[in-house]
Design a protein around this motif. Structure first.
Motif, PDB file in Angstrom:
ATOM      1  N   SER A   1      17.611  16.127 -62.711  1.00 34.28           N
ATOM      2  CA  SER A   1      17.596  14.905 -63.148  1.00 34.28           C
ATOM      3  C   SER A   1      18.772  13.819 -63.047  1.00 34.28           C
ATOM      4  CB  SER A   1      16.917  14.798 -64.451  1.00 34.28           C
ATOM      5  OG  SER A   1      16.809  13.484 -64.915  1.00 34.28           O
ATOM      6  N   PRO A   2      18.637  12.566 -62.300  1.00 28.83           N
ATOM      7  CA  PRO A   2      19.607  11.852 -62.446  1.00 28.83           C
ATOM      8  C   PRO A   2      20.186  11.429 -63.680  1.00 28.83           C
ATOM      9  CG  PRO A   2      17.638  10.954 -60.950  1.00 28.83           C
ATOM     10  CD  PRO A   2      17.086  12.036 -62.081  1.00 28.83           C
ATOM     11  N   GLU A   3      19.470  11.682 -64.855  1.00 26.06           N
ATOM     12  CA  GLU A   3      20.074  11.233 -66.134  1.00 26.06           C
ATOM     13  C   GLU A   3      21.020  12.774 -66.593  1.00 26.06           C
ATOM     14  OE1 GLU A   3      19.299   8.502 -67.276  1.00 26.06           O
ATOM     15  OE2 GLU A   3      17.977   8.343 -65.459  1.00 26.06           O
ATOM     16  N   CYS A   4      21.232  13.831 -65.605  1.00 26.72           N
ATOM     17  CA  CYS A   4      21.953  14.939 -66.368  1.00 26.72           C
ATOM     18  C   CYS A   4      23.398  14.524 -66.275  1.00 26.72           C
ATOM     19  CB  CYS A   4      21.504  15.941 -65.476  1.00 26.72           C
ATOM     20  SG  CYS A   4      19.997  16.978 -65.987  1.00 26.72           S
TER      21      CYS A   4
ATOM     22  N   THR B   1      13.937  28.381 -63.122  1.00 28.19           N
ATOM     23  CA  THR B   1      15.031  27.812 -64.008  1.00 28.19           C
ATOM     24  C   THR B   1      14.866  26.286 -64.339  1.00 28.19           C
ATOM     25  OG1 THR B   1      16.893  29.031 -62.702  1.00 28.19           O
ATOM     26  CG2 THR B   1      17.701  27.214 -64.061  1.00 28.19           C
ATOM     27  N   ASP B   2      14.516  26.092 -65.759  1.00 30.78           N
ATOM     28  CA  ASP B   2      14.354  24.846 -66.367  1.00 30.78           C
ATOM     29  C   ASP B   2      15.503  23.875 -65.903  1.00 30.78           C
ATOM     30  OD1 ASP B   2      12.163  25.515 -67.514  1.00 30.78           O
ATOM     31  OD2 ASP B   2      13.096  26.048 -69.336  1.00 30.78           O
ATOM     32  N   GLY B   3      14.860  22.670 -65.210  1.00 26.64           N
ATOM     33  CA  GLY B   3      15.936  21.567 -65.025  1.00 26.64           C
ATOM     34  C   GLY B   3      16.228  21.715 -63.389  1.00 26.64           C
ATOM     35  N   ALA B   4      15.971  22.810 -62.805  1.00 23.81           N
ATOM     36  CA  ALA B   4      16.400  22.867 -61.244  1.00 23.81           C
ATOM     37  C   ALA B   4      14.896  22.678 -60.460  1.00 23.81           C
ATOM     38  CB  ALA B   4      16.987  23.966 -61.064  1.00 23.81           C
ATOM     39  N   SER B   5      15.247  22.056 -59.333  1.00 24.32           N
ATOM     40  CA  SER B   5      13.883  22.112 -58.397  1.00 24.32           C
ATOM     41  C   SER B   5      14.505  21.702 -56.952  1.00 24.32           C
ATOM     42  CB  SER B   5      13.184  20.870 -59.099  1.00 24.32           C
ATOM     43  OG  SER B   5      13.958  19.533 -58.640  1.00 24.32           O
ATOM     44  N   ASN B   6      13.711  21.937 -56.070  1.00 24.35           N
ATOM     45  CA  ASN B   6      13.751  21.728 -54.417  1.00 24.35           C
ATOM     46  C   ASN B   6      14.879  22.407 -54.136  1.00 24.35           C
ATOM     47  OD1 ASN B   6      13.425  20.503 -52.115  1.00 24.35           O
ATOM     48  ND2 ASN B   6      14.603  18.610 -52.650  1.00 24.35           N
TER      49      ASN B   6
ATOM     50  N   ILE C   1      28.400  32.698 -54.261  1.00 25.47           N
ATOM     51  CA  ILE C   1      27.281  31.683 -54.254  1.00 25.47           C
ATOM     52  C   ILE C   1      27.884  30.323 -54.691  1.00 25.47           C
ATOM     53  CG2 ILE C   1      24.956  31.047 -55.573  1.00 25.47           C
ATOM     54  CD1 ILE C   1      24.559  33.928 -56.467  1.00 25.47           C
ATOM     55  N   VAL C   2      27.656  29.518 -53.662  1.00 26.02           N
ATOM     56  CA  VAL C   2      27.863  27.978 -53.787  1.00 26.02           C
ATOM     57  C   VAL C   2      26.907  27.166 -54.022  1.00 26.02           C
ATOM     58  CG1 VAL C   2      28.987  25.891 -52.871  1.00 26.02           C
ATOM     59  CG2 VAL C   2      30.019  28.430 -52.805  1.00 26.02           C
ATOM     60  N   ILE C   3      26.597  26.575 -54.959  1.00 24.64           N
ATOM     61  CA  ILE C   3      25.331  25.470 -55.420  1.00 24.64           C
ATOM     62  C   ILE C   3      25.777  24.112 -55.511  1.00 24.64           C
ATOM     63  CG2 ILE C   3      23.312  25.261 -56.787  1.00 24.64           C
ATOM     64  CD1 ILE C   3      23.678  28.089 -58.028  1.00 24.64           C
ATOM     65  N   HIS C   4      25.238  23.315 -54.484  1.00 27.18           N
ATOM     66  CA  HIS C   4      25.505  22.144 -54.891  1.00 27.18           C
ATOM     67  C   HIS C   4      24.531  21.292 -55.358  1.00 27.18           C
ATOM     68  CE1 HIS C   4      25.509  17.950 -52.477  1.00 27.18           C
ATOM     69  NE2 HIS C   4      26.846  17.773 -53.394  1.00 27.18           N
ATOM     70  N   VAL C   5      24.895  20.415 -56.304  1.00 28.30           N
ATOM     71  CA  VAL C   5      23.704  19.673 -57.347  1.00 28.30           C
ATOM     72  C   VAL C   5      23.555  18.275 -56.726  1.00 28.30           C
ATOM     73  CG1 VAL C   5      23.307  18.976 -59.468  1.00 28.30           C
ATOM     74  CG2 VAL C   5      24.447  21.036 -59.090  1.00 28.30           C
ATOM     75  N   GLU C   6      22.379  17.938 -56.426  1.00 30.18           N
ATOM     76  CA  GLU C   6      22.113  16.403 -56.165  1.00 30.18           C
ATOM     77  C   GLU C   6      20.937  15.983 -57.126  1.00 30.18           C
ATOM     78  OE1 GLU C   6      20.678  16.990 -52.154  1.00 30.18           O
ATOM     79  OE2 GLU C   6      22.567  17.204 -51.273  1.00 30.18           O
ATOM     80  N   PRO C   7      20.866  14.610 -57.198  1.00 23.09           N
ATOM     81  CA  PRO C   7      19.900  13.900 -58.221  1.00 23.09           C
ATOM     82  C   PRO C   7      18.758  13.862 -57.463  1.00 23.09           C
ATOM     83  CG  PRO C   7      21.479  12.139 -57.150  1.00 23.09           C
ATOM     84  CD  PRO C   7      21.926  13.658 -56.697  1.00 23.09           C
TER      85      PRO C   7
END
Length: 318
Positions: free
Chosen positions: A259-262, A232-237, A288-294
């Motif tokens: 990205s912190p800029e998102c 998935t573009d933009g997602a990592s780690n 599914i629960v996804i937590h987003v971090e910079p």
């Protein structure tokens, strides 16, 4: 969350399995008890009583089907599916008790030197019918258990297979008694079968205990998360990944970096695409629960698995 159609199909298979088990075991129980009384065969009467307990187990299965069909509520936000897991654990204890009772009786007979009388021809015919009937029941429970992905039906299939061993032991004991002229062989065979039944019960409990403890030793299911994030573009780690199975359905939570800029909206869309990827790769997902971090946030987190741990398969060594 799982769609209503998935739940309906699953509970329908479970209901069919329970009804088949109730009808089949009821017929066998009556047949074995009646013929056992007429032929003065204690072994056959005991086998009939065991089939009677199988009827009760199947009635419990019907109640479980009704319970797990109830939707989630404020008191049970994850639904009521865990009731099936608890019932499966209970079933493992029943199977264990049946095996232990068979061992105790066999040892008692070996020590005392007393053995059941050789069963009549009518009793032997009923035992053969019981073996065939239990084989058919075990097969039907196995097939329906796989279709419903139901732990309790799969466990009941193993229970039916254990019943086949009990009846087979009675038959083998009769054959050996006829060949050797002593009833000692019957107790020895019963002792070995009792040990096998206990082994089956322990295996069922070990599987269900992992679910009760919210454990998961399936590294491949975790790799689905890593693959979905990396595609998935933009997602990592992907990290802090946790997966638990609730009666055949996955409850998944993990963190990803963006990205912190998102913006919040962009981050949400990325997380949604990751979720869609996971659902396309893995069946029977409850939530599914996804937590987003910079990206660049190095805050220490001590729960769940990291991408490196999943990639290296470290869970398999624990």
């Amino acid at each position: 969350m799982a769609s209503l159609s998935e739940t309906d199909i699953r509970t329908r298979y479970m209901r069919i399995a329970a009804i088949i088990a109730i009808a089949g075991n009821a017929v066998l129980a009556v047949l074995k008890i009646v013929v056992g009384i007429l032929s003065h065969s204690g072994a056959l009467i005991g086998d009939g009583i065991d089939s009677s307990t199988d009827v009760l187990i199947s009635l419990v299965m019907l109640l479980i089907v009704k319970l797990i069909s109830k939707p989630a509520d404020k008191k049970h936000p994850w639904g009521h599916r865990r009731a099936e897991t608890i019932a499966t654990a209970f079933l493992s204890f029943i199977i264990f008790f049946a095996g232990a009772q068979l061992i105790v009786n066999s040892i008692s007979n070996l020590i005392s030197g007393t053995h059941d009388a050789t069963p009549s021809v009518m009793a032997v015919v009923v035992v053969i019918i019981s073996i065939i009937g239990k084989l058919l029941l075990a097969y039907s429970q196995h097939v329906l258990g796989k279709r419903a992905d139901s732990a309790i039906i799969k466990a009941n299939a193993k229970n039916m297979a254990s019943d086949v061993l009990i009846s087979l032991g009675v038959l083998i004991g009769f054959i050996l008694t006829t060949l050797t002229g002593t009833a000692l062989a019957d107790s020895v065979v019963a002792l070995l079968i009792g040990g096998w039944i206990i082994k089956t019960a322990i295996g069922i409990f070990a599987d269900v205990n992992l679910e009760l403890m919210d454990g998961n030793n399936d590294i491949e299911s975790y790799r689905v998360i890593v693959d979905a994030v990396n595609s998935t573009d933009g997602a990592s780690n992907p990290h802090r990944a946790r997966m638990r199975c609730i009666s055949g359905f996955w409850d998944i939570s993990f963190d990803i970096n963006v990205s912190p800029e998102c913006s919040v909206m962009e981050s949400h869309k990325i997380a949604s695409r990751v979720e869609k990827e996971i659902r396309s790769r893995l069946e029977n997902i409850y939530d599914i629960v996804i937590h987003v971090e910079p990206s660049g946030d190095d805050t220490a987190e001590g729960f769940g698995l990291t991408e490196d741990e999943i990639t290296n398969g470290e869970i398999a060594d624990e």
